[in-house]
Scaffold this motif. Structure first.
Motif, PDB file in Angstrom:
ATOM      1  N   LEU A 127       0.651  -1.184  -0.033  1.00  0.00           N
ATOM      2  CA  LEU A 127       0.032   0.032   0.035  1.00  0.00           C
ATOM      3  C   LEU A 127       0.391   1.298   0.351  1.00  0.00           C
ATOM      4  O   LEU A 127       1.001   1.995  -0.896  1.00  0.00           O
ATOM      5  CB  LEU A 127      -0.895   0.277   1.339  1.00  0.00           C
ATOM      6  CG  LEU A 127      -2.230   1.365   1.521  1.00  0.00           C
ATOM      7  CD1 LEU A 127      -3.016   1.487   0.357  1.00  0.00           C
ATOM      8  CD2 LEU A 127      -3.072   0.774   2.895  1.00  0.00           C
ATOM      9  N   THR A 128       2.393   1.439   1.028  1.00  0.00           N
ATOM     10  CA  THR A 128       2.608   2.383   1.013  1.00  0.00           C
ATOM     11  C   THR A 128       3.668   2.876  -0.097  1.00  0.00           C
ATOM     12  O   THR A 128       4.222   1.468  -0.659  1.00  0.00           O
ATOM     13  CB  THR A 128       3.840   1.996   2.875  1.00  0.00           C
ATOM     14  OG1 THR A 128       2.952   2.387   3.347  1.00  0.00           O
ATOM     15  CG2 THR A 128       4.716   3.180   3.267  1.00  0.00           C
ATOM     16  N   SER A 134       1.592   7.918   5.128  1.00  0.00           N
ATOM     17  CA  SER A 134       0.296   8.343   6.178  1.00  0.00           C
ATOM     18  C   SER A 134      -0.941   8.570   5.590  1.00  0.00           C
ATOM     19  O   SER A 134      -2.327   8.950   5.322  1.00  0.00           O
ATOM     20  CB  SER A 134       0.571  10.232   6.930  1.00  0.00           C
ATOM     21  OG  SER A 134       1.904   9.484   7.889  1.00  0.00           O
ATOM     22  N   PHE A 158       8.276  -0.635   1.914  1.00  0.00           N
ATOM     23  CA  PHE A 158       8.675  -0.934   2.829  1.00  0.00           C
ATOM     24  C   PHE A 158       7.240  -2.313   2.933  1.00  0.00           C
ATOM     25  O   PHE A 158       6.964  -1.985   3.609  1.00  0.00           O
ATOM     26  CB  PHE A 158       8.223   0.534   4.166  1.00  0.00           C
ATOM     27  CG  PHE A 158       8.938   1.875   4.329  1.00  0.00           C
ATOM     28  CD1 PHE A 158      10.093   1.600   4.327  1.00  0.00           C
ATOM     29  CD2 PHE A 158       7.979   2.741   3.941  1.00  0.00           C
ATOM     30  CE1 PHE A 158      10.659   3.303   4.172  1.00  0.00           C
ATOM     31  CE2 PHE A 158       8.935   4.288   4.232  1.00  0.00           C
ATOM     32  CZ  PHE A 158      10.119   4.224   3.804  1.00  0.00           C
ATOM     33  N   THR A 160       6.596  -5.586   3.761  1.00  0.00           N
ATOM     34  CA  THR A 160       7.277  -6.422   4.704  1.00  0.00           C
ATOM     35  C   THR A 160       7.027  -8.537   3.852  1.00  0.00           C
ATOM     36  O   THR A 160       6.045  -7.983   2.912  1.00  0.00           O
ATOM     37  CB  THR A 160       6.011  -6.704   6.246  1.00  0.00           C
ATOM     38  OG1 THR A 160       6.664  -5.609   6.859  1.00  0.00           O
ATOM     39  CG2 THR A 160       6.702  -7.842   6.616  1.00  0.00           C
ATOM     40  N   THR A 368       1.315   6.608  11.551  1.00  0.00           N
ATOM     41  CA  THR A 368       2.150   6.713  12.701  1.00  0.00           C
ATOM     42  C   THR A 368       0.968   6.657  14.408  1.00  0.00           C
ATOM     43  O   THR A 368       0.202   6.773  13.832  1.00  0.00           O
ATOM     44  CB  THR A 368       2.823   7.726  12.286  1.00  0.00           C
ATOM     45  OG1 THR A 368       2.380   9.327  11.705  1.00  0.00           O
ATOM     46  CG2 THR A 368       3.787   7.004  11.158  1.00  0.00           C
ATOM     47  N   ASP A 370       1.160   9.635  15.609  1.00  0.00           N
ATOM     48  CA  ASP A 370       0.389  11.142  14.811  1.00  0.00           C
ATOM     49  C   ASP A 370      -0.825  10.671  14.148  1.00  0.00           C
ATOM     50  O   ASP A 370      -1.576  11.365  14.387  1.00  0.00           O
ATOM     51  CB  ASP A 370       0.533  11.663  13.854  1.00  0.00           C
ATOM     52  CG  ASP A 370       2.567  12.633  15.000  1.00  0.00           C
ATOM     53  OD1 ASP A 370       2.396  12.864  15.846  1.00  0.00           O
ATOM     54  OD2 ASP A 370       3.468  11.890  14.018  1.00  0.00           O
TER      55      ASP A 370
ATOM     56  N   GLN B 273      -2.872  20.995  16.092  1.00  0.00           N
ATOM     57  CA  GLN B 273      -2.334  19.006  16.733  1.00  0.00           C
ATOM     58  C   GLN B 273      -2.089  19.314  17.295  1.00  0.00           C
ATOM     59  O   GLN B 273      -2.363  18.459  18.532  1.00  0.00           O
ATOM     60  CB  GLN B 273      -1.400  19.133  15.242  1.00  0.00           C
ATOM     61  CG  GLN B 273      -2.231  18.343  14.866  1.00  0.00           C
ATOM     62  CD  GLN B 273      -0.839  17.866  13.473  1.00  0.00           C
ATOM     63  OE1 GLN B 273      -0.201  18.019  13.904  1.00  0.00           O
ATOM     64  NE2 GLN B 273      -1.944  16.878  11.912  1.00  0.00           N
TER      65      GLN B 273
HETATM   66  C1  LIG Z   1       9.131  -2.261   9.122  1.00  0.00           C
HETATM   67  C2  LIG Z   1       8.056  -1.599   8.139  1.00  0.00           C
HETATM   68  C3  LIG Z   1       7.241  -2.224   7.744  1.00  0.00           C
HETATM   69  C4  LIG Z   1       6.449  -2.071   6.699  1.00  0.00           C
HETATM   70  N1  LIG Z   1       5.211  -2.605   5.773  1.00  0.00           N
HETATM   71  C5  LIG Z   1       4.389  -2.650   5.065  1.00  0.00           C
HETATM   72  C6  LIG Z   1       3.919  -3.194   4.492  1.00  0.00           C
HETATM   73  O1  LIG Z   1       3.972  -4.685   5.055  1.00  0.00           O
HETATM   74  N2  LIG Z   1       2.924  -2.748   3.236  1.00  0.00           N
HETATM   75  C7  LIG Z   1       2.697  -1.314   3.217  1.00  0.00           C
HETATM   76  O2  LIG Z   1       2.050  -1.207   2.372  1.00  0.00           O
HETATM   77  N3  LIG Z   1       3.878  -0.416   4.285  1.00  0.00           N
HETATM   78  C8  LIG Z   1       4.246  -0.748   5.733  1.00  0.00           C
HETATM   79  N4  LIG Z   1       5.094   0.067   5.512  1.00  0.00           N
HETATM   80  C9  LIG Z   1       4.779   1.820   5.641  1.00  0.00           C
HETATM   81  C10 LIG Z   1       3.954   1.939   6.778  1.00  0.00           C
HETATM   82  O3  LIG Z   1       3.178   1.550   7.072  1.00  0.00           O
HETATM   83  C11 LIG Z   1       4.779   3.685   6.413  1.00  0.00           C
HETATM   84  O4  LIG Z   1       5.906   3.816   6.980  1.00  0.00           O
HETATM   85  C12 LIG Z   1       3.462   4.564   8.018  1.00  0.00           C
HETATM   86  O5  LIG Z   1       2.443   4.804   7.267  1.00  0.00           O
HETATM   87  C13 LIG Z   1       4.329   5.596   7.929  1.00  0.00           C
HETATM   88  O6  LIG Z   1       4.363   6.347   6.609  1.00  0.00           O
HETATM   89  P1  LIG Z   1       5.440   6.927   6.253  1.00  0.00           P
HETATM   90  O7  LIG Z   1       6.864   6.157   6.837  1.00  0.00           O
HETATM   91  O8  LIG Z   1       5.597   6.871   4.465  1.00  0.00           O
HETATM   92  O9  LIG Z   1       5.861   8.093   6.875  1.00  0.00           O
HETATM   93  P2  LIG Z   1       5.355   9.496   6.866  1.00  0.00           P
HETATM   94  O10 LIG Z   1       4.562   9.515   6.349  1.00  0.00           O
HETATM   95  O11 LIG Z   1       6.011  10.715   5.686  1.00  0.00           O
HETATM   96  O12 LIG Z   1       5.284  10.738   7.901  1.00  0.00           O
HETATM   97  C14 LIG Z   1       6.770  11.172   8.836  1.00  0.00           C
HETATM   98  C15 LIG Z   1       6.296  11.892   9.548  1.00  0.00           C
HETATM   99  O13 LIG Z   1       5.471  12.967   9.118  1.00  0.00           O
HETATM  100  C16 LIG Z   1       3.722  12.697  10.295  1.00  0.00           C
HETATM  101  N5  LIG Z   1       2.960  12.915   9.707  1.00  0.00           N
HETATM  102  C17 LIG Z   1       2.818  12.605   9.211  1.00  0.00           C
HETATM  103  N6  LIG Z   1       1.368  13.315   8.592  1.00  0.00           N
HETATM  104  C18 LIG Z   1       1.035  13.954   9.375  1.00  0.00           C
HETATM  105  C19 LIG Z   1      -0.398  14.828  10.041  1.00  0.00           C
HETATM  106  N7  LIG Z   1      -1.208  15.068   8.802  1.00  0.00           N
HETATM  107  N8  LIG Z   1      -0.338  15.023  11.276  1.00  0.00           N
HETATM  108  C20 LIG Z   1       0.634  15.077  12.023  1.00  0.00           C
HETATM  109  N9  LIG Z   1       1.991  13.951  11.856  1.00  0.00           N
HETATM  110  C21 LIG Z   1       2.178  13.623  10.008  1.00  0.00           C
HETATM  111  C22 LIG Z   1       4.319  11.009  10.247  1.00  0.00           C
HETATM  112  O14 LIG Z   1       3.666  11.207  12.035  1.00  0.00           O
HETATM  113  C23 LIG Z   1       5.443  10.779  10.917  1.00  0.00           C
HETATM  114  O15 LIG Z   1       6.536  10.916  12.304  1.00  0.00           O
HETATM  115  C24 LIG Z   1       5.813  -0.362   7.059  1.00  0.00           C
HETATM  116  C25 LIG Z   1       7.332   0.256   7.347  1.00  0.00           C
HETATM  117  C26 LIG Z   1       7.526  -0.569   8.056  1.00  0.00           C
HETATM  118  C27 LIG Z   1       8.474   0.292   8.893  1.00  0.00           C
END
Ligand SMILES: Cc1cc2nc3c(=O)[nH]c(=O)nc-3n(C[C@H](O)[C@H](O)[C@H](O)COP(=O)(O)OP(=O)(O)OC[C@H]3O[C@@H](n4cnc5c(N)ncnc54)[C@H](O)[C@@H]3O)c2cc1C
Ligand SMILES: Cc1cc2nc3c(=O)[nH]c(=O)nc-3n(C[C@H](O)[C@H](O)[C@H](O)COP(=O)(O)OP(=O)(O)OC[C@H]3O[C@@H](n4cnc5c(N)ncnc54)[C@H](O)[C@@H]3O)c2cc1C
Lengths: 380, 376
Positions: A127-128, A134, A158, A160, A368, A370, B273
């Motif tokens: 999905l990501t 997010s 990312f 899994t 996350t 947040d 927030q």
């Molecule tokens: C080990 C691991 C396994 C994973 N496995 C999968 C998987 O199998 N399938 C899959 O699809 N995904 C997977 N993910 C992805 C995971 O769901 C995302 O990393 C997560 O949803 C956060 O997205 P991002 O990393 O793009 O962070 P971002 O969305 O870029 O966020 C960066 C920071 O900004 C903050 N932020 C973002 N938007 C807001 C807002 N509106 N208000 C306040 N703060 C905000 C976040 O809280 C975070 O601190 C995996 C991630 C990891 C690390």
């Protein structure tokens, strides 16, 4: 209210602990160090029946209720199984196989669910994206219908089990003009031309799970690999949240329980200043912090599971509370587990640093902290 | 397993909510001289006696149990914390001493009127230098013919200035017992009412006993020190957990309502927030506390061997959470919260008590740690 488990549920949990201690735990440290997936353990999980517990028997499952399924996940953590393997299991069973089971046609179910339930195949869910985490609805992967095929382009990040999966459930936009409503879900098999996985990403924790990018470059799949209807993808991904907030959180509760047990044993054995360190109040304080976290966290997880067993629609506020609590409130107690072991806690052999590292995924993966706060503050 | 309350329970909660709303409206239950406090308490006890509330935990009530009591306590505490503390020390703590250890005559004499809201009770357990439960009590009693003579000092007795009967914990020979002492007994001297940070609507005092002579039939139970005092602490801790839930609930609700209606930069402050996310953390603490508290209350009834340590877990968690939540609520209410006379400010002042009274947070953590060490 009634917080009792059935005898069968409790017996099964103990059975899983015994199985995991004997068959899986002895290989955990080695695989975590090498950052390698433990195929042997995964196969054994399949043989034991854990990979497909909640699926019906005719699809290779055991027809277990959600509470039993959650207890099995917790039991793995409690036995000492690492968060990498339990995350792989979670992505495989709940994010991939369950989505096919819930939304697939009979044909799709029969083709994939039994193979996934037995562990013959490994599943993943994409999905990501590199630029859509997010803000899922902004995902860019594109699926265009051409005749009786779809052509997919885009990258997932990312993911899994990405590097080792035989089958993936992937979300892409069939209508890029729409946000959520433009997202659809597809089944893609390994080896499909134009479909590939990047190298395993080096991670802080959950290291035995393999995580990578998925790349779709003019990847052509038959039109019947669409799951459900076009535009239903976002809702499907949201339905996995029920599992995410119960069965995928449960291993963290189990791991903290395992930590508590190990810490207590260590505190009884380790002597400083002529007495076991467990005699010092500061050490008891840490044990108490871990215990209190375990007790508070587990009740939240069971509540989500129980509601799902009742067939209720997911209460998004309560689910977000569970996710937020397990993610953010685990930092102090899991740190306490490391520090209680002194220098040994910082070393791999004692498992504490691994549990601490594995736990750091809590506030990030699957939405996350947040984002959980955003959901809670909107719904309150 | 069942995470829901039944219809019977929900109806009971509405009944308590309605009653408490009317009592809270009738007068400021968090202030007043000792006479007013006593009057208000007696009135509240009479009204609560019309519901199953006072009997919970003392006599079986169809369809109501430990978790029902926990939720009902949350309601009472959220609307009138001082009244809650006074009611509980009388009905639940004083009452349980009689329902657990009293003989048939003692139950008839004291428990029956207590459940009808006709008398006010208090517990005098705490002593100035001996607050850790496993140390011996300095209050001592000696049998003299068919009477018992008691000497000692007690501190912080909730309801002390207004109680008809005070249950004094003390040692007699190598056992502990509870001595029921009437308010005007010779040899009983009540100290001045104590001014406190919170719960100022409860009447609290210290007391001393100098050759206080009571009839032997006013001695309740004789028990091993550890066992008896452990039970009393468990009941006190349950009450404090219920108090914390109520404080949290009141503080959270008032901050939430304010954040939704109060505007800054042309939008309600919850839209920021920094505010909305604080509320999310507060609600997470509240819901987690509620579940843990109910599970601990359920465990006390169904798996008593596990109740002590789980109740301590709930007490530490809920009392610390209530201070945190009340502090955050004040931050959101800002100036409006800092002005005296609102639910968040009241909760903030009351919250600390929960970590001090009953088994203090420090001793609770030590106990929980001991429990982990005993059976790793
Ligand atoms: C080990 C691991 C396994 C994973 N496995 C999968 C998987 O199998 N399938 C899959 O699809 N995904 C997977 N993910 C992805 C995971 O769901 C995302 O990393 C997560 O949803 C956060 O997205 P991002 O990393 O793009 O962070 P971002 O969305 O870029 O966020 C960066 C920071 O900004 C903050 N932020 C973002 N938007 C807001 C807002 N509106 N208000 C306040 N703060 C905000 C976040 O809280 C975070 O601190 C995996 C991630 C990891 C690390
Ligand atoms: C408003 C109010 C109402 C009360 N109502 C009643 C009542 O109705 N009846 C009654 O009997 N009592 C009552 N109490 C007394 C209450 O139970 C005690 O205050 C409590 O037990 C703590 O005792 P203390 O205040 O003497 O603190 P102390 O025991 O002197 O403790 C001081 C500090 O040291 C810590 N400490 C003490 N011993 C240890 C140890 N062994 N290990 C680690 N830390 C330790 C404590 O946690 C605390 O932080 C009330 C108290 C208050 C404030």
């Amino acid at each position: 209210m009634d917080f009792a488990f059935t005898k069968e549920q409790l017996m099964f949990k103990q059975e899983v602990i015994r199985f995991a201690e004997k068959e899986i735990v002895p290989r955990v440290r080695e695989h975590d160090l090498k950052e390698e997936f433990d195929f042997e353990s995964f196969r054994k999980l399949g043989e034991f029946g854990i990979l497909g517990l909640h699926f019906p028997e005719d699809l290779g499952g055991s027809g277990a209720d959600v509470i039993t399924t959650v207890l099995a996940s917790e039991a793995l953590g409690e036995a000492g199984v690492d968060g990498g393997l339990t995350l792989s299991l979670g992505a495989h069973t709940f994010l991939c196989a369950d989505t096919i089971y819930r939304h697939g046609t009979d044909e799709q179910r029969k083709k994939y669910v039994p193979k996934l339930a037995s562990g013959e195949w490994i599943g993943c869910m994409g999905l990501t994206e590199p630029n859509a985490g997010s803000d899922v609805a902004s995902l860019k992967a594109r699926a265009e219908k051409k005749g009786d095929a779809y052509v997919l382009n885009g990258n997932k990040m990312f993911i899994t089990n990405g590097p080792i999966a035989d089958v993936a459930v992937v979300y892409a936009k069939t209508n890029p003009e729409l946000k959520h409503a433009g997202i659809s879900a597809f089944i893609i098999e390994k080896g499909t031309p134009g479909f590939s996985a990047g190298p395993n990403l080096i991670k802080m924790g959950v290291r035995t799970s393999q995580t990578s990018e998925l790349i779709m470059n003019d990847c052509v799949i038959p039109a019947q690999n669409l799951l459900g209807e076009e535009g239903e993808g976002f809702n499907m991904s949201m339905q996995t949240v029920e599992w995410d907030r119960s069965a995928l959180l449960a291993p963290f509760v189990g791991a903290a329980q395992y930590m508590l047990k190990r810490c207590a044993t260590y505190a009884n054995e380790r002597e400083q200043f002529g007495r076991p360190i467990g005699k010092f109040q500061a050490v008891k304080h840490k044990l108490a912090n871990i215990r209190i976290f375990v007790e508070a966290a587990r009740t939240l997880v069971y509540r989500t599971a129980w509601c799902k067993d009742q067939g209720r629609a997911l209460n998004h506020l309560e689910a977000a509370v569970a996710k937020l609590f397990l993610g953010d409130w685990s930092l102090v107690p899991t740190n306490d587990g490391v520090v209680l072991h002194g220098g040994y806690g910082y070393c791999h052999e004692y498992d504490m640093e691994r549990i601490f590292r594995d736990g750091r995924l809590g506030p990030i993966g699957g939405g996350t902290s947040d984002i959980q706060k955003m959901i809670i503050s909107k719904l309150m | 397993m069942n995470y829901d309350f039944s219809e019977r329970e929900t109806a009971f909660f509405s009944q308590i909510d309605e009653l408490m709303q009317s009592l809270a409206e009738a007068g400021d239950s968090d202030r007043g001289d000792t006479g007013a406090v006593g009057h208000r308490l007696r009135h509240a006890l009479k009204r609560l006696a019309e519901t199953p509330y006072l009997k919970l935990g003392l006599q079986a009530q169809e369809g109501l149990d430990g978790p029902s009591l926990m939720r009902a306590m949350e309601i009472v505490s959220s609307l009138a914390p001082s009244l809650f503390l006074s009611v509980e020390m009388s009905a639940r703590v004083f009452g349980r001493i009689l329902s657990t250890w009293g003989n048939a005559e003692q139950k008839e004499r004291w428990l029956a009127p207590l459940l009808k809201g006709e008398i006010v009770g208090a517990l005098a357990l705490s002593e100035d230098s001996l607050n850790v439960e496993n140390e011996p009590l300095k209050t001592k009693a000696k049998a003299e013919g068919d009477a018992v003579v008691i000497n000692g000092r007690k501190q912080y007795v909730v309801n002390g200035p207004v109680a008809d009967w005070i249950a004094v914990a003390g040692a007699i020979e190598d056992k502990n017992a509870i001595f029921l002492i009437e308010k005007n007994a010779a040899g009983l001297r009540l100290g001045d009412r104590i001014a406190t940070v919170g719960y100022e609507g409860a009447a609290i005092c210290g007391l001393s006993l100098e050759n206080c002579r009571i009839r032997a039939d006013r001695v309740v139970g004789r028990f091993e020190p550890k066992e008896g005092l452990g039970k009393i602490r468990l009941w006190e801790n349950q009450v404090i957990v219920g108090a914390s839930l109520g404080l949290m609930k009141a503080a959270f609700e008032s901050a939430k309502d304010y954040a939704k209606s109060h505007e800054s930069g042309a939008k309600p402050v919850i839209a920021y927030q920094e505010v909305g996310f604080k509320l999310a953390e507060m609600l997470t603490l509240l819901q987690t506390s509620q579940l843990l508290a109910c599970r601990a209350a359920w465990t006390a009834e169904h798996m008593p061997e596990e109740a002590d340590s789980l109740t301590l877990c709930a007490k530490v968690f809920c009392t610390e959470a209530s201070e945190d939540v009340a502090g955050k609520a004040l931050q959101i209410l800002a100036g409006a919260g800092y002005v005296s006379g609102n639910a968040a400010e009241r909760a903030y002042r009351c919250a600390k008590y929960g970590q001090i009274a009953g088994t203090s947070t420090e001793i609770a953590r030590v106990r929980i740690g001991d429990c982990a060490l005993e059976k790793p």
